[in-house]
Design a protein around this motif. Structure first.
Motif, short mmCIF file in Angstrom:
data_model
loop_
_atom_site.label_atom_id
_atom_site.label_comp_id
_atom_site.label_asym_id
_atom_site.label_seq_id
_atom_site.Cartn_x
_atom_site.Cartn_y
_atom_site.Cartn_z
N PHE A 1 0.81 -1.22 0.00
CA PHE A 1 0.00 0.00 0.00
C PHE A 1 0.84 1.27 0.00
O PHE A 1 0.46 2.27 -0.61
CB PHE A 1 -0.94 0.01 1.21
N LEU A 2 1.98 1.27 0.68
CA LEU A 2 2.74 2.50 0.86
C LEU A 2 3.59 2.90 -0.34
O LEU A 2 3.75 4.09 -0.61
CB LEU A 2 3.62 2.39 2.11
N VAL A 3 4.15 1.94 -1.04
CA VAL A 3 5.02 2.27 -2.18
C VAL A 3 4.25 3.00 -3.29
O VAL A 3 4.71 4.05 -3.76
CB VAL A 3 5.76 1.02 -2.70
N PRO A 4 3.10 2.52 -3.73
CA PRO A 4 2.37 3.28 -4.76
C PRO A 4 1.94 4.68 -4.29
O PRO A 4 2.00 5.65 -5.05
CB PRO A 4 1.15 2.43 -5.07
N VAL A 5 1.54 4.80 -3.02
CA VAL A 5 1.16 6.11 -2.49
C VAL A 5 2.36 7.05 -2.46
O VAL A 5 2.26 8.24 -2.79
CB VAL A 5 0.51 5.97 -1.10
N LEU A 6 3.52 6.53 -2.10
CA LEU A 6 4.74 7.34 -2.09
C LEU A 6 5.11 7.82 -3.49
O LEU A 6 5.48 8.98 -3.68
CB LEU A 6 5.89 6.54 -1.48
N VAL B 1 5.31 12.30 -7.46
CA VAL B 1 4.93 12.82 -8.77
C VAL B 1 4.04 14.06 -8.62
O VAL B 1 4.25 15.08 -9.29
CB VAL B 1 4.24 11.73 -9.62
N VAL B 2 3.06 13.99 -7.73
CA VAL B 2 2.16 15.14 -7.53
C VAL B 2 2.94 16.32 -6.96
O VAL B 2 2.73 17.47 -7.36
CB VAL B 2 0.97 14.75 -6.62
N GLY B 3 3.85 16.06 -6.05
CA GLY B 3 4.69 17.13 -5.50
C GLY B 3 5.54 17.80 -6.56
O GLY B 3 5.69 19.03 -6.57
N LEU B 4 6.10 17.00 -7.46
CA LEU B 4 6.89 17.57 -8.56
C LEU B 4 6.03 18.41 -9.49
O LEU B 4 6.42 19.51 -9.90
CB LEU B 4 7.59 16.46 -9.35
N VAL B 5 4.85 17.91 -9.82
CA VAL B 5 3.94 18.66 -10.69
C VAL B 5 3.52 19.96 -10.02
O VAL B 5 3.49 21.02 -10.66
CB VAL B 5 2.72 17.79 -11.08
N SER C 1 -0.33 25.57 -5.17
CA SER C 1 -0.24 25.28 -3.74
C SER C 1 -1.58 24.83 -3.17
O SER C 1 -1.89 25.08 -2.01
CB SER C 1 0.26 26.52 -2.99
N GLU C 2 -2.36 24.17 -3.95
CA GLU C 2 -3.66 23.66 -3.50
C GLU C 2 -3.46 22.39 -2.68
O GLU C 2 -2.85 21.43 -3.13
CB GLU C 2 -4.55 23.38 -4.71
N GLN C 3 -4.01 22.38 -1.44
CA GLN C 3 -3.82 21.24 -0.55
C GLN C 3 -4.58 20.00 -1.00
O GLN C 3 -4.09 18.88 -0.88
CB GLN C 3 -4.25 21.62 0.87
N SER C 4 -5.78 20.20 -1.51
CA SER C 4 -6.58 19.04 -1.91
C SER C 4 -5.99 18.35 -3.13
O SER C 4 -6.21 17.16 -3.34
CB SER C 4 -8.02 19.44 -2.19
N LEU C 5 -5.22 19.08 -3.93
CA LEU C 5 -4.59 18.49 -5.10
C LEU C 5 -3.54 17.45 -4.70
O LEU C 5 -3.33 16.48 -5.42
CB LEU C 5 -3.96 19.57 -5.97
N SER C 6 -2.92 17.62 -3.56
CA SER C 6 -1.94 16.63 -3.12
C SER C 6 -2.59 15.47 -2.35
O SER C 6 -2.05 14.37 -2.32
CB SER C 6 -0.88 17.29 -2.24
N PHE C 7 -3.74 15.71 -1.74
CA PHE C 7 -4.37 14.68 -0.93
C PHE C 7 -5.21 13.71 -1.75
O PHE C 7 -5.15 12.49 -1.54
CB PHE C 7 -5.25 15.34 0.14
N LEU C 8 -5.99 14.20 -2.67
CA LEU C 8 -6.92 13.34 -3.41
C LEU C 8 -6.25 12.27 -4.26
O LEU C 8 -6.71 11.12 -4.25
CB LEU C 8 -7.86 14.21 -4.24
N PRO C 9 -5.18 12.55 -5.00
CA PRO C 9 -4.54 11.46 -5.75
C PRO C 9 -3.97 10.36 -4.85
O PRO C 9 -4.05 9.17 -5.18
CB PRO C 9 -3.42 12.15 -6.53
N LYS C 10 -3.43 10.75 -3.70
CA LYS C 10 -2.92 9.74 -2.77
C LYS C 10 -4.06 8.90 -2.20
O LYS C 10 -3.92 7.68 -2.07
CB LYS C 10 -2.14 10.41 -1.63
N LEU C 11 -5.17 9.53 -1.89
CA LEU C 11 -6.33 8.80 -1.39
C LEU C 11 -6.87 7.85 -2.44
O LEU C 11 -7.19 6.68 -2.14
CB LEU C 11 -7.42 9.77 -0.94
#
Length: 100
Positions: free
Chosen positions: A35-40, A45-49, A56-66
């Motif tokens: 579970f952790l490797v794909p989320v990492l 990738v999302v952080g780089l983008v 700097s939208e917070q939900s943009l980093s949370f939703l793809p991981k979820l």
């Protein structure tokens, strides 16, 4: 796991518990990595983008991981739960055999 059940009668209690503990740690580590490797990877990738595009939208980093976590749960959740059930079953059988 079945080899552990067959060898439990021949092992002393401390060696049987050490083997059971080793199997449990290995199973939990494997389950966590699934579970952790794909989320990492998605988080990097999302952080780089976000850095490249200066977003700097917070939900943009949370939703793809979820979504990645939910997808991995759907893909591998049943296999992890079967592994956990097998470990618990063999562990309980070994412990009952050690008591007798």
């Amino acid at each position: 796991m079945r080899l552990l059940v067959q060898l439990a009668a021949d092992m002393p209690d401390d060696r049987m518990m050490a083997a059971l503990t080793r199997d449990a740690v290995q199973m939990f580590a494997t389950g966590a990595l699934i579970f952790l490797v794909p989320v990492l990877i998605v988080a990097v990738v999302v952080g780089l983008v976000q850095t490249i595009l200066s977003i700097s939208e917070q939900s943009l980093s949370f939703l793809p991981k979820l979504m990645t976590l939910v997808a991995m749960l759907l893909l591998a959740g049943e296999r992890v739960m079967h592994g956990l059930a097998n470990l618990l079953e063999s562990g309980l059988i070994d412990m009952v055999g050690a008591i007798r």
